[in-house]
Design an enzyme around this catalytic site. Structure first.
Site, short mmCIF file in Angstrom:
data_model
loop_
_atom_site.label_atom_id
_atom_site.label_comp_id
_atom_site.label_asym_id
_atom_site.label_seq_id
_atom_site.Cartn_x
_atom_site.Cartn_y
_atom_site.Cartn_z
N THR A 10 3.01 6.34 -0.51
CA THR A 10 4.39 6.20 -0.04
C THR A 10 4.37 5.97 1.47
O THR A 10 3.65 6.66 2.20
CB THR A 10 5.23 7.45 -0.36
OG1 THR A 10 5.27 7.62 -1.78
CG2 THR A 10 6.65 7.30 0.16
N PHE A 64 6.35 6.09 4.96
CA PHE A 64 7.44 6.76 5.64
C PHE A 64 7.63 6.15 7.03
O PHE A 64 6.67 5.68 7.64
CB PHE A 64 7.17 8.27 5.79
CG PHE A 64 7.06 9.02 4.48
CD1 PHE A 64 8.12 9.78 4.02
CD2 PHE A 64 5.89 8.97 3.73
CE1 PHE A 64 8.01 10.49 2.83
CE2 PHE A 64 5.78 9.67 2.54
CZ PHE A 64 6.85 10.42 2.08
#
Length: 423
Positions: A289, A291
């Site tokens: 992921t 960010f």
């Protein structure tokens, strides 16, 4: 008792006159004193100076007492004057203890200087992957959990937090569209990025076996990322969406649900006293992921390290020729694009096109989000945006920030736990 060898001159003005400081003048007369006048000053200069000091201290003490009396009298006169002017018998004053205190610089909660602890907002509860990302982006920070993405944006804008770390895309689930919309709605700046390997675990209360489970709850993307593994485990369970992964683990632990499991991190199992039924249940080990770190002020772009720049633009012309020209502005300058994302225009979602032969056509209007590998300190990036501005009706730079160049590795139980524990 009067002293024969000095003169004390002191004035005591009234409250209505201009006050002058008390003066003390002593005159030394060596021809007076001695045994003829018991208790008088001695003939030595030391005795004379000592007595002058005593007289001076008594005069100062007397003056302070008089000032207090006169101040009280002046305050009474001022009060009577205000009462007479306003026509009231008494003047009610607010007690000093009840007066509001003035704001200080600490009340405004400015961003800490170097060496101080940063306050970083993230969406979720302790044990969420966003908390681990905040710890990786800002080691030893004070992580502030927020129940919604919108709250994390507002926490930075209202000086409650200094930074926010929010996900924008996942290697399996794709873009988090909500945060792209919030980037455009709010005036925060992207000041960095961090990529976090995601390591999912199947969590349940202590003593619960997989055969007892009837449902599994977690964030929708976590459920999608573990779909094949859950099936291969032979679990005939219902999948239910929850706000976030760690929140699902907290919900199961708080309510004592022995028929429900949660998909979350190993740190969430440690925080909420749950056992890990299955470790690393994501369908793809390369689950990462991305960010972004947000702040109130942008950082100064540099050229001494790889930078990335994020922009958003819109155009009010028909067809794909404008988008082609925009992309060509980067290609001609050898600028690599790492991402392009389109979102419907919030204020003008539909465009009508009249055609006499086929009637009226309706098309969506889009905003385009683009990430490219260049710093705004580089001339080629500045020239590219100058050219793009000629073709677009709206252009905004979301941030120019250092790229995350940390070596990537497949997630593992130990690495996930260590990175999460850093917060």
């Amino acid at each position: 008792m009067a002293l024969p060898n000095h003169t004390l001159l002191a004035t005591k003005p009234t409250a209505l006159l201009i006050r002058r400081p008390t003066a003390i003048r002593s005159i030394h007369r060596p021809d007076i004193g001695g045994p003829l006048f018991p208790g008088a000053l001695g003939v030595s200069r030391a005795d004379w100076l000592s007595t002058c000091a005593i007289l001076s201290s008594k005069a100062v003490a007397s003056q302070q007492s008089d000032n207090a009396d006169n101040s009280s009298g002046s305050a009474d006169e001022a009060t009577n004057h205000l009462t007479a002017v306003n026509g009231h018998k008494s003047l009610d004053l607010v007690p000093i203890a009840n007066l509001p205190k003035p704001l200080t610089i600490t009340d405004l909660s400015p961003a800490p200087m170097h060496g101080n602890q940063l306050r970083v907002a993230y969406q979720g509860v302790p044990g969420a992957y966003s908390e681990a990302a905040a710890g990786k982006a800002y080691p030893n920070c004070e992580a502030i959990p927020c129940d919604q993405f919108e709250v994390a944006f507002q926490a930075v804008e209202l000086w409650i937090a200094d930074r926010a770390v929010l996900p924008v895309e996942n290697s399996l689930g794709g873009s988090i569209h909500r945060n792209y919309d919030l980037l455009l709605r709010h005036r925060l700046h992207i000041v960095g990025e961090v990529q976090l390997p995601v390591h999912h675990c199947l969590l349940a209360l202590p003593g619960v076996r997989k055969e007892y489970l009837t449902r599994v709850i977690s964030h929708p993307q976590a459920l999608a990322q573990c779909e094949l593994t859950l099936t291969s485990l032979g679990l005939n369970v219902a999948r239910e969406a929850f706000d976030d992964t760690a929140g699902a683990a907290e919900y199961v632990a708080t309510n004592g649900l022995r028929d429900t499991a949660a998909i979350a991190s190993a740190r969430a199992a440690e925080l909420y006293g749950m056992q890990i039924l299955a470790d690393g249940i994501q369908d793809d080990s390369g689950n990462v992921t991305r960010f972004v770190m947000l702040a109130r002020e942008p950082i100064i772009p540099r050229t001494d390290r790889p930078f990335k720049t994020s922009i958003v633009f819109a155009h009010d012309r028909e067809g794909t020729s404008v988008l082609f020209k925009v992309l060509s502005a980067f290609a001609f300058r050898n600028i690599s694009l790492t991402k392009i994302e389109s979102r419907p225009h919030r204020h003008r979602p539909i465009r009508l096109v009249d055609d006499a032969n086929v009637g009226t056509a309706k098309h969506f209007e889009y905003m385009f989000y683009v990430d490219f590998e260049a710093s705004m300190a580089e001339v080629r990036a500045q020239n590219a945006l100058a050219e793009i501005q000629e073709y677009t009706s709206f252009l905004r730079v979301l941030g120019s920030y250092p790229m995350d160049m940390t070596p990537w590795m497949a997630s593992s139980s130990s690495s996930s736990s260590s990175s999460s524990s850093s917060t």
